[in-house]
Scaffold this motif. Structure first.
Motif, mmCIF file in Angstrom:
data_model
loop_
_atom_site.group_PDB
_atom_site.id
_atom_site.type_symbol
_atom_site.label_atom_id
_atom_site.label_comp_id
_atom_site.label_asym_id
_atom_site.label_seq_id
_atom_site.Cartn_x
_atom_site.Cartn_y
_atom_site.Cartn_z
ATOM 1 N N THR A 71 27.231 55.377 8.757
ATOM 2 C CA THR A 71 26.958 55.687 7.353
ATOM 3 C C THR A 71 25.476 55.734 7.032
ATOM 4 O O THR A 71 25.093 56.254 5.991
ATOM 5 C CB THR A 71 27.638 54.659 6.424
ATOM 6 N N LEU A 72 24.634 55.210 7.920
ATOM 7 C CA LEU A 72 23.201 55.162 7.647
ATOM 8 C C LEU A 72 22.598 56.552 7.481
ATOM 9 O O LEU A 72 21.757 56.779 6.609
ATOM 10 C CB LEU A 72 22.485 54.412 8.767
ATOM 11 N N GLU A 73 23.032 57.509 8.268
ATOM 12 C CA GLU A 73 22.453 58.851 8.160
ATOM 13 C C GLU A 73 22.950 59.618 6.934
ATOM 14 O O GLU A 73 22.366 60.630 6.567
ATOM 15 C CB GLU A 73 22.732 59.649 9.421
ATOM 16 N N LEU A 74 23.999 59.130 6.270
ATOM 17 C CA LEU A 74 24.500 59.788 5.068
ATOM 18 C C LEU A 74 23.816 59.283 3.795
ATOM 19 O O LEU A 74 23.918 59.924 2.750
ATOM 20 C CB LEU A 74 26.014 59.566 4.931
ATOM 21 N N GLN A 75 23.134 58.153 3.864
ATOM 22 C CA GLN A 75 22.522 57.575 2.668
ATOM 23 C C GLN A 75 21.539 58.514 1.965
ATOM 24 O O GLN A 75 21.582 58.622 0.740
ATOM 25 C CB GLN A 75 21.851 56.248 3.004
ATOM 26 N N PRO A 76 20.641 59.186 2.670
ATOM 27 C CA PRO A 76 19.715 60.086 1.941
ATOM 28 C C PRO A 76 20.430 61.219 1.202
ATOM 29 O O PRO A 76 19.961 61.670 0.163
ATOM 30 C CB PRO A 76 18.821 60.650 3.043
ATOM 31 N N ILE A 77 21.556 61.646 1.723
ATOM 32 C CA ILE A 77 22.291 62.734 1.085
ATOM 33 C C ILE A 77 22.908 62.273 -0.233
ATOM 34 O O ILE A 77 22.898 62.991 -1.231
ATOM 35 C CB ILE A 77 23.382 63.266 2.031
#
Length: 88
Positions: free
Chosen positions: A57-63
């Motif tokens: 889920t870390l890579e989805l946070q900026p989105i």
């Protein structure tokens, strides 16, 4: 012939509206609840809750950071609970 198709398509649209209208609010509420749960899962590490799926889920946070402001206000948090950067 095209006039009959147009009449038939408008009739089908009216039937769809008639059958789906009573459930529109229920479906919208269910979708909002699902999105709230997803946002909690997505930002749980940042909120201090252990998340076993944080690697994914870390890579989805900026989105989803743009939607975070609306979410934390809807959840009853008047100020941004993130320590590393706020939206408010």
């Amino acid at each position: 012939m095209s006039e009959q198709r147009s009449l038939f398509s408008r009739f089908v649209e009216g039937l769809n509206e008639f059958y789906h209208a009573p459930y529109r609010q229920t479906l919208a509420r269910a979708a909002r609840d699902e999105e709230d749960l997803f946002m909690l899962l997505l930002f749980s590490e940042s909120l201090g809750i252990d998340n076993p799926a944080s690697f994914y889920t870390l890579e989805l946070q900026p989105i989803f950071l743009e939607k975070f402001h609306e979410w934390h206000l809807r959840m009853g948090m008047p100020r941004c609970p993130l320590q590393h950067g706020g939206c408010c």
